[in-house]
Write an enzyme that holds these catalytic residues in place. Structure first.
Site, PDB file in Angstrom:
ATOM      1  CB  THR A 101      25.024  45.959  33.744  1.00 28.09           C
ATOM      2  OG1 THR A 101      24.339  46.907  32.877  1.00 28.09           O
ATOM      3  CG2 THR A 101      23.910  44.669  33.581  1.00 28.09           C
ATOM      4  CB  CYS A 154      50.670  42.204  47.950  1.00 26.54           C
ATOM      5  SG  CYS A 154      48.932  41.853  48.027  1.00 26.54           S
TER       6      CYS A 154
END
Ligand SMILES: *Cc1c(COP(=O)(O)O)cnc(C)c1O
Length: 395
Positions: A244, A332
């Site tokens: 959705t 990261c």
């Protein structure tokens, strides 16, 4: 709490208040499921389609299908999903080919995917960079062979701000029958993009890097390109991405793209001015620094600066005391003391790579903030160097 000076816009950006205002009705008032057949849903679907057109307009993707939809745009959950979806689709579209070509300076959303495919038996060719993080198109041309399924080259690098020649790279890929993808997460909104006049097959972008919320992205897939969904499920996105729709965030992304398109020229001028001011002030006040990256082809908002003989993490902790947010290497790699893969690929000297700070600006930064940072940095650097054994050796 002390006022924050936020210079880490490649990590994420502030949601523009105008974006939030457009999203607001889609939580408690217009919350219908766009796939439902009643008006309460269908009217929401119309807003999703309006957002799709706004994204397409920023990218110069003029194609509209029979329904008037900008169906080259697929909404996703993030830049990482867009990258993975595009690359998987490309491999699927060239099933007889076994090579992947990308660069050493890609975001992990591309590099980790590429290494995973290598473990599964694909050949992987990585385009190297020079000491300023630049690639040579001639090298790229040599790496792409008749066995190459996909070439992926980022439009703008998130650590050093370099821009890469993606339009030329797309042509080189097509000469060999390979597909071309670009991770344009850091380019969208800061660089003019004209997909209709390029050969790019896939382009990834992410909402939270351009003042829309976290958790929404988009993928451009040129019409006619063979495509297979990554998320299999319902018929959302014309069967190309199950799940959705994240309506409020999609509406927000549409608004952010519209703001970026209308404001880009002025914004780029303002960003470059502040970035240059920061680089000039730091260069004149602090010895033994390096300004990293390509000095010609670069984003307007990024300054990657190496302060030699000290640790970037130590600088960040000191800046944090003043409410100044920046980044060392990339998020990261923060937390480990290894320089990032980008700085290592550039073969920066050890003593410089470790002391690298990335400042990334946005339209919300002011001249006063940059002046404050420029005044705060010199004593921090001086103190840290006084404690550094490497610095002692150089005196
Ligand atoms: C942030 C970023 C991504 C990942 O986007 P998410 O929406 O956080 O998944 C991919 N590529 C680049 C260049 C980025 O800067």
């Amino acid at each position: 709490m002390e006022q924050v000076i936020y210079l880490d816009n490649h990590a994420t950006t502030r949601v523009d208040p105008a974006v939030l205002a457009e999203m607001e009705p889609f939580f408690c008032e217009r919350y219908g499921n766009p796939s439902s057949i009643y008006h309460f849903g269908g009217e929401v679907m119309a807003e999703v389609e309006r957002a799709r057109i706004r994204v397409a307009e920023l990218l110069g993707a003029g194609y509209r299908d029979r329904d008037g939809h900008a169906s080259e745009i697929i909404f996703t959950s993030c830049g990482t999903e867009s990258d993975n979806t595009a690359l998987n689709a490309a491999l699927n579209a060239r099933p007889d080919r076994r090579r992947i070509v990308t660069s050493v300076v890609e975001h992990p959303a591309v590099l980790a995917w590429a290494h995973e495919q290598e473990r599964r038996g694909y050949a992987l060719s990585l385009i190297p960079v020079d000491e300023r993080g630049r690639i040579r198109l001639e090298t790229l041309r040599e790496l792409i062979d008749e066995d190459t399924a996909v070439v992926s080259l980022m439009w703008a690098n998130n650590e050093i701000g370099n821009l890469y020649p993606v339009e030329e790279a797309a042509r080189l890929a097509h000469e060999r029958g390979a597909l071309f993808h670009t991770d344009a997460v850091q380019a969208v909104g800061k660089v003019p993009i004209d997909l209709d006049h390029s050969e790019i097959d896939f382009l990834s972008l992410s909402g939270h890097k351009l003042h829309a919320p976290k958790g929404v992205g988009a993928l451009y897939v040129r019409r006619g390109t063979r495509f297979r969904p990554f998320l299999l499920g319902g018929h959302q996105e014309k069967g190309r991405r199950g799940g959705t729709e994240n309506v409020p965030s999609i509406v927000g992304l549409g608004k952010a793209c519209e703001l970026a398109r209308l404001g880009m020229a002025e914004e780029v001028r303002q960003l470059a001015e502040l970035r240059d001011l920061l680089e000039q002030r730091v260069s004149s006040a602090i010895p033994k620094i390096r300004l990293n990256g390509d000095r010609e082809h670069r984003l307007p908002n990024t300054a990657s600066i190496s302060f030699e003989f000290i640790e970037g993490e130590a600088i960040l902790l000191q800046l944090d005391q003043f409410g100044i947010c920046a980044s060392s290497g990339s998020a990261c790699t923060t937390g480990s003391l290894e320089p990032s893969h980008v700085l290592r690929a550039m073969e920066l000297p050890y003593t410089a790579a470790h002391g690298t700070i990335r400042f990334s600006l946005s339209k919300f930064n002011t001249r006063a903030e940059i002046e404050k940072v420029a005044a705060t940095l010199p004593p921090i650097i001086e103190n840290l160097r006084r404690m550094s054994p490497y610095w002692e050796e150089t005196r």
